[in-house]
Each structure stands twice: as C-alpha cells, then as structure tokens.
Design an enzyme around this catalytic site. Sequence first.
Site, PDB file in Angstrom:
ATOM      1  N   SER A 348      40.994  48.129  33.041  1.00 11.65           N
ATOM      2  CA  SER A 348      41.293  46.854  33.688  1.00 11.65           C
ATOM      3  C   SER A 348      42.427  46.146  32.957  1.00 11.65           C
ATOM      4  CB  SER A 348      40.027  46.001  33.781  1.00 11.65           C
ATOM      5  OG  SER A 348      40.205  44.919  34.675  1.00 11.65           O
ATOM      6  N   ASP A 468      37.958  51.297  43.957  1.00  9.98           N
ATOM      7  CA  ASP A 468      38.291  50.145  43.110  1.00  9.98           C
ATOM      8  C   ASP A 468      39.081  49.144  43.945  1.00  9.98           C
ATOM      9  OD1 ASP A 468      39.030  48.319  41.205  1.00  9.98           O
ATOM     10  OD2 ASP A 468      39.677  49.800  39.723  1.00  9.98           O
ATOM     11  N   HIS A 498      35.464  50.002  39.900  1.00 12.53           N
ATOM     12  CA  HIS A 498      36.211  49.553  38.718  1.00 12.53           C
ATOM     13  C   HIS A 498      35.373  49.884  37.481  1.00 12.53           C
ATOM     14  CE1 HIS A 498      39.526  47.236  37.103  1.00 12.53           C
ATOM     15  NE2 HIS A 498      38.710  46.392  36.491  1.00 12.53           N
TER      16      HIS A 498
END
Length: 757
Positions: A348, A468, A498
């Site tokens: 991320s 995601d 994610h």
Amino acid sequence: MRFNQYSYINFPKENVLSELKKCGFDLQNTANHKDSLETFLRRFFFTYQDTNYPLSILAADKKTDLLTFFQSEDELTADIFYTVAFQLLGFSYLVDFEDSDVFRKETGFPIIYGDLIENLYQLLNTRTKKGNTLIDQLVSDGLIPEDNDYHYFNGKSLATFSNQDVIREVVYVESRVDTDQKGLSDLVKVSIIRPRFDGKIPAIMTASPYHQGTNDKASDKALYKMEGELEVKLPHKIELEKPQLNLVQPQGKAELIAEAEEKLTHINSSYTLNDYFLPRGFANLYVSGVGTKDSTGFMTNGDYQQIEAYKNVIDWLNGRCRAFTDHTRQRQVKADWSNGKVATTGLSYLGTMSNGLATTGVDGLEVIIAEAGISSWYNYYRENGLVTSPGGYPGEDFDSLAELTYSRNLLAGDYIRGNEAHQADLEKVKAQLDRKTGDYNQFWHDRNYLLNAHKVKAEVVFTHGSQDWNVKPLHVYQMFHALPTHIHKHLFFHNGAHVYMNNWQSIDFRESINALLTKKLLGQETDFQLPTVIWQDNTAPQTWLSLDNFGGQENCETFSLGQEEQAIQNQYPDKDFERYGKTYQTFNTELYQGKANQITINLPVTKDLHLNGRAQLNLRIKSSTNKGLLSAQLLEFGQKKYLQPYPAILSARTIDNGRYHMLENLCELPFRPEAQRVVTKGYLNLQNRNDLLLVEDITADEWMDVQFELQPTIYKLKEGDTLRLVLYTTDFEITIRDNTDYHLTVDLAQSMLTLPC
C-alpha cells in the site's frame, strides 16, 4: 494443497553433494538408493538419539513401516519414495492421502523420482504442509549452528543469525529537504534492527508513514461527505509544468562517534517478510519519514520531497548523507556495518514509497518489492475527471490521509509547537486538491511517479490483487509498462484484494524473494530469475502459472451489447438514496442483483478466453443534461466456486520466520460458491471522454461516441460462462453521490465490449 515452486535453482551435482554434506547429509553418489535414503533420514531425525523410533512411525506402504522396510530386502520404488516424501512434508499417510501417485498429480508435486540425491536435495527445498521449506524447518530445529555467519542452501540464505541477540538502535538521518521552511533540513528517524556480524551486511528497508502511529481521530474529522452535485466544468485543456524539487545542503559540523546513542525499544509493528530476513543476515530498517512522530517537517504525502527524505536514508547507508544521534545534530554516526545494498518492502503506502524511491535511480537500491503500490496519486483519489474514493473508504482524500499520517501531533509538545503551521499547510493542500472538478492538475502531476519511471535501475518485484479496489490494478499495470526495457521486472498477480501474500500456502513467495536478494544483495552467483508474470489462476484453488506479459495482447474478442436503446436513470427516491449512502455494501449487492438504476447486459461466453489487459467499452451515449457520470462493472455471473478476495487462516502460527521467531499464520484464498465475481470496473466523467487533460462540453440529448477502458486484469473464462456488464451512474462506494434528475441513454446497437485475449 498444491505445490507451485518458483524458488528452486538447478545446481550441478557437485554443488548439491557439497551443500548436503555441509548440513550433515553425507551422501555418496555411488551408494544405492535405499541406503542413501536411510542415511538421509537418520540425519533428518537429528533431534532423536534413537533414530529407529521416527523411522518406525513412518510408513513405506500400507503394510510396512519404514524401519521394517529398511531392514528388509525390498527395493526402493518410486511409490515408496513419494509416500515417505509426503510424510516428511507433514502430510499424514492414510489420512491426507492413500495413493502417493494420485496425490503427487493432484498436488502438482515438483519432484520426479529418478536421481535420488537430487530428489532429496529438492525435497529439502520444498515447502511443507505448514508453510516452511523442509530445510528451513530443520534449521529452525537446530540442524546447523546459529553462529552469526552466512550459510547458503540452493542459493538462499539460511536462518543462522541470532534474532534475540541483535543490535537495536535509532539514528536521525539529515535529509536534503526542508518541508516546513524553517531553514533546517528535516530529520528522519530510522529504527534499525540488525544481526551481529563481523563484516558488512545488506538492509531491508520499509518506508512507512504509518510506522510511528496514526492520528485516526483527526483523519476521521477530515473525511468528506460524498453527497453533492457533479460539477459542470468549463471546457479547457489542462496545462502542466515539469515538477521541480528544491534541495537543501547540509549545515554545520557534527562530531563523528562510533555508535548510535539511542537504543530502539518496542516498535509499533514489524513486517513478517522483514522478520524472515533478519536471521538470514539482513538488517531491518523502518522509516516513517518527514512529518511523522520523532521526525521533523510536514507530511507532504507522496511528493518527491517525501521520497527524497527516504532516499537520503539509502544515501546514508552508502556514505552520502549524515545521520545524527539525536535532534541536537551535534554527533553523527556512519553506517559502517552496511554493504550499501538495499531492498525495500511493504504494501500500500509502503509499496508506493518503493515505487517512488525506484524512480529516483538512487545508487544502492538493488531491488524493490512493491506490493499494491500507487504509481500516480491522481489515480488513487480521482479517476477520469471524477472525484473518487479508494475502495472501502468513501470520503477519504489527500488531506484526511495527511492528518492520518502526520503523527507528530501524537506528541503533545510537537502538537503545541507545530499544529498551527501544519493546519496552515493543510489548507494549501485542500485548495490544490480541487475536489470541485476532479481534474488532473499540477498537484497530482507532482505526485506522478510514472514521469520518472525511465530512471529506475533496481530490479522490480510487484505484487497486486485483481480484486484490489483500494489501490486499483491500473497502478501496477502503468508502472509495469513504464519501466525501462533493460531492467528485470516481475509481477505476482493474485486474485486477492489489498492484502499481503508472503504467508500463503500455495506459493513459495518468501523463498523466491530470498533467492533474489541473496543474489542481488549478498552477491551469491546463481542463475536465479523469476518469470515476468506469475499469475494466480482464477478457475482453480492454489494454482499459479507463468506468463510472458501483463497486457500487450495481439488478439481480442468483441461482444455486441444489444439492438435497442436503454436509459439509466440517475435519481433515486430519497429513501433508497439515503439507504445506499449509509451502507454502500447494500448498494453493491443490489447492483449485482439488478435492482439499482442500471443497464444490465448478460453476455454468453461461447469459447474459452484468457483476458489479459484492459477491457474496453465503445459506447454510443447521450445525457439528458450538460453533465454525466458513467460507472461500469464487468462480472462473471452465475453460481459457482470463485476465489475469495481475503485470505483465510489454514493453520495458526505454524510458519517460523527464523528459529521460533515471529511465528506467522499460514493462509490461503478460499475457493467457495458465490453468485458472481467482479472481473473489472471503471468510472468516467463524460466531460473527460476523449482525454484526461481535455475538458469538453456535453450537449444535452446529443450522441457521443466514447471509448472507455476499464481496470486491467488477467482472468480466465470458459465456454459456457456468462459475463454480466452493468452500466450505471453513481457508485455509492467510489464516486460522488449526485442525486439530480437526469438520465443517460446508451444505443446498444452501436456499442460493444472488447476483451484483449
């Protein structure tokens, strides 16, 4: 379980024998297979004084235990070898499997019985049922000494460094940026955990603005209401300037001392991939960056000032920047323990910083492992001329992220001294965000790493999920294609959301990264090379395939969308509008069921297809007014088993990242029945229908021809499957929630869907 082995390296026989001997497996090339297997197993069970016992509790076949087999005149067969091998890997004979040949085929077992010594060597490099390779399991149990020196097996570093008696220290790197304009370069706190070693070692660095803590309360207050009218924008072409970075020079002198003075105590959290590398001789560095707790400066979220400060940590590891012992800047320490070679890790925002760092071309950064990282911040908070939210976080924008990560405010003294200036800086950010139009502008241009992708020198490993919708697949797709052709790049493209994938049962991700970093950071000469794309097959559990590319397909499959005109009503009754706004999950469910304001088109799949790249919609469309928001989702529709987006725990705390060190859960994506699966999606402001940088008028009730690319993906479809295309306006999870009374009309006879295959 299925075996998908990418980390194994084929070595010459003499290397195999040598490495086995160093681990106490004194096998002779001339010995018969049965004797060699017994010699191997008696060393394998080194924790037993009486090795007859562990042999007696394993089976050779359904009637004979292994000790009895070795005492007999019977010959070793392929079936017996496989039966024993599976038991060593943790499978229970007559419980997990009964027929070793059938089980071998079902699991995709990578070893073919033949040369027994090579078979046993590869077996040691194969993952067990509980997640470790067999050699790692044995080393964890004490097969070879924990002597704080490097030991290698099949081109990978073994866990022979103590993870208890380590050096834990803190330094403050002098950056080359002054984000708060105080006339001093910002200091960046670096938390270091490194093994004791009489020599130089490489570093695994995680650049995480979250690491020193987050200000969730301030971030929540900064969230936006998504309800509001879609702006009618004036037509114009967006002009941009080349981003500039103003650097500052070091100031003053500092006494050079031998060691850091501040000891690192507890840290908020470590990353388990880093934990895995610590006892294998890699220093772990955690850096939160400018504007975070115990560092100085503002939180500039994603721009090259933030990236530069992280880069300066790599510069310090290579002797190009200073690090002070504390905020007085009176004493400095050198990274004399560092060999100058660095890899970055994290998912991320952490993976985003890896992307940004790579585009600086900094010397010493050998490998980035960018997991679900952003490549252009515009595409995180905006899409095709629209204000959007990351999936799962309606109302989040850049300023709420800045509040979240400006952890200096968690320290009361820093809050008193600095919050007023921080808030003033935040007001400037809000003005530049331009939530009114959703257009690309200089603010976003300054945070677009694709512009500098040509500078990348490091080897690049991406991981990204097809599901995601936070950091959408477009980010990795664009970065993957923007990289220079001469560098090595690799993508693990899974079917999760994610999420991290380093603790999944079905793939030897950690071991593959070990082989890569041992080669690149420790200088071991091997021919290890990952495939360009390693893709998780969506049609079966625990199945991975190697592909040559992500996108770039020469062929395509076209679907006609129908013969009539259909309309999408934008406005909902107040009750439904409020209900969807409170719980966007309800909206998604009803959208998939065909209960929202939408056009729903079912498209039969008449032959096997392998979608790879960006699906494209060619639409003839008109709006009843001078604006229009178009959302699209492509589903595989029909009750069947699909891979789920979030991993489930298969066994708790069974992966050992060292020697009883940071035990980790073994996980995998479940494969279970659902009504549908999202293949791809996308959002478009019809005023930006031809180009992101071109805003055009919409004339009410005038037909427009629109080419609309959806998020890139890789997805396999079989003959007889059904695709469902859903066209609608407001997406209550992602887009602005405009409830004005207008409608879009689509001429389906003049529209089509194209899939690159």
